[in-house]
Write a protein that holds these residues in place. Structure first.
Motif, PDB file in Angstrom:
ATOM      1  N   ILE A 197       0.851  -1.204   0.000  1.00 49.38           N
ATOM      2  CA  ILE A 197       0.000   0.000   0.000  1.00 49.38           C
ATOM      3  C   ILE A 197       0.878   1.243   0.000  1.00 49.38           C
ATOM      4  CG2 ILE A 197      -1.634   1.347   1.385  1.00 49.38           C
ATOM      5  CD1 ILE A 197      -2.843  -1.321   2.304  1.00 49.38           C
ATOM      6  N   THR A 250      -6.831   7.213  -6.031  1.00 52.35           N
ATOM      7  CA  THR A 250      -6.237   5.997  -5.500  1.00 52.35           C
ATOM      8  C   THR A 250      -7.286   5.115  -4.831  1.00 52.35           C
ATOM      9  OG1 THR A 250      -4.660   5.108  -3.872  1.00 52.35           O
ATOM     10  CG2 THR A 250      -5.626   7.254  -3.395  1.00 52.35           C
ATOM     11  N   ASP A 251      -7.048   3.804  -4.863  1.00 51.51           N
ATOM     12  CA  ASP A 251      -7.910   2.864  -4.156  1.00 51.51           C
ATOM     13  C   ASP A 251      -7.636   2.879  -2.660  1.00 51.51           C
ATOM     14  OD1 ASP A 251      -9.095   1.943  -6.513  1.00 51.51           O
ATOM     15  OD2 ASP A 251      -7.486   0.497  -6.854  1.00 51.51           O
ATOM     16  N   PHE A 252      -6.607   3.612  -2.253  1.00 54.03           N
ATOM     17  CA  PHE A 252      -6.198   3.625  -0.850  1.00 54.03           C
ATOM     18  C   PHE A 252      -6.275   5.040  -0.276  1.00 54.03           C
ATOM     19  CE2 PHE A 252      -4.110   0.169  -3.083  1.00 54.03           C
ATOM     20  CZ  PHE A 252      -4.576  -0.909  -2.352  1.00 54.03           C
ATOM     21  N   GLU A 297      -6.034   5.199   3.613  1.00 52.78           N
ATOM     22  CA  GLU A 297      -4.669   5.133   4.122  1.00 52.78           C
ATOM     23  C   GLU A 297      -3.928   6.443   3.858  1.00 52.78           C
ATOM     24  OE1 GLU A 297      -6.196   1.072   3.413  1.00 52.78           O
ATOM     25  OE2 GLU A 297      -6.160   2.931   2.271  1.00 52.78           O
ATOM     26  N   GLU A 314      -7.374  -5.159   5.896  1.00 53.04           N
ATOM     27  CA  GLU A 314      -6.733  -4.620   4.692  1.00 53.04           C
ATOM     28  C   GLU A 314      -6.573  -5.705   3.638  1.00 53.04           C
ATOM     29  OE1 GLU A 314      -6.113  -1.682   3.902  1.00 53.04           O
ATOM     30  OE2 GLU A 314      -5.912  -0.471   5.703  1.00 53.04           O
ATOM     31  N   VAL A 336      -8.456  -5.924  -0.184  1.00 59.96           N
ATOM     32  CA  VAL A 336      -7.750  -6.052  -1.454  1.00 59.96           C
ATOM     33  C   VAL A 336      -8.238  -7.278  -2.218  1.00 59.96           C
ATOM     34  CG1 VAL A 336      -5.490  -6.363  -2.548  1.00 59.96           C
ATOM     35  CG2 VAL A 336      -5.718  -4.847  -0.569  1.00 59.96           C
TER      36      VAL A 336
END
Length: 278
Positions: free
Chosen positions: A44, A70-72, A75, A100, A104
């Motif tokens: 990540i 972003t997919d994160f 975070e 987490e 994913v």
């Protein structure tokens, strides 16, 4: 081909790592669960670093002023919101966890790459596995890594300020028996902050006794980061037993997210060894 290529491109680093770290048939991890969770956390950080959302400043991870998609995002917001900076290892420790990893995996379920399979134990406990449904994306990843290991050029140099595409020739490739292997080019002022930074500072033939050998060319930064993460998790040698391990070890040392993974895994193993002696 048209159906396979987009799926390979859509994979972020945590997805790519989990896909390679999961048994195709039974959907179980090929590494211990603690190593899986720790490496996903490092992946990540690596993903956010590659898209230019974060960077290593000195010994601490800092968010940049850009706000890429972003997919994160969660975070990234955590990193941005911290009043006190943290080291890469601290962030790996904070981000690692079952939730987490499952998130994913579920992202790959939505892409049709793996499937969600649940099993009951003792009539109560439920174990979730993620066997492969579409082998195309994993096959594309493996071929891309093999091309990098064989010294194939996967990307041309790109001038984008936050991109980490191809870099200058690196004559310090440790394997004299095959064409040179590449590492990425990413601007940084920290000598060990990223694979790209470590390689960018090396002129062709500098600091190596093999200056007369053909110069190595780098693969794209995403492939190089994935190799470093696989090495940190102890999975690279299992997937590519004939590959040059000294090169993958060098990548793992020089790339700050994978180095943080190694540091965290080392502490976890030490804690387990101490607990076993009590």
């Amino acid at each position: 081909m048209d159906a396979e290529t987009p799926k390979a491109v859509e994979l972020n680093l945590p997805q790519a790592f989990l896909l390679l770290a999961t048994n195709d048939k039974d959907g179980k991890p090929e590494v211990p669960v603690f190593a899986l969770r720790t490496t996903v956390a490092g992946a990540i950080l690596a993903e956010l670093d590659l898209i230019g959302a974060i960077g290593l400043e000195g010994k601490h991870v800092k968010a940049t002023g850009t706000a890429p998609k972003t997919d994160f995002q969660h975070e990234l917001d955590l990193i941005r919101g911290k009043s006190r900076p943290h080291t890469p290892k601290q962030w790996v420790s904070m981000l690692e966890g079952r939730a987490e990893v499952q998130r994913v995996y579920e992202g790959m379920v939505s892409l049709g790459i793996v499937e969600h399979v649940g099993a009951k134990h003792l009539g109560r406990f439920r174990t979730v596995r993620y066997p492969e449904k579409d082998h195309g994306p994993e096959d594309a990843l493996l071929k891309k890594i093999e091309a990098a290991l064989n010294g194939a050029t996967t990307d041309a140099r790109a001038p984008a300020p936050t991109a980490t595409d191809a870099a200058a020739p690196d004559a310090a490739a440790p394997d004299a028996g095959k064409p040179g292997v590449q590492t990425p080019d990413s601007p940084t002022t920290d000598a060990g902050a990223a694979v790209a930074g470590a390689k960018e500072d090396m002129a062709p033939g500098a600091g190596t006794p093999d200056a007369g050998k053909p110069a190595a060319k780098v693969p794209d930064a995403r492939t190089t980061a994935l190799i470093a993460l696989l090495q940190a998790a102890g999975l690279f040698g299992k997937l590519f037993p004939a590959a040059d391990r000294s090169w993958s070890s060098e990548l793992s040392r020089d790339f700050w997210p994978s180095r943080a993974v190694e540091d965290e895994l080392r502490l976890i193993r030490l804690a387990e060894e101490e607990a076993a002696t009590l």
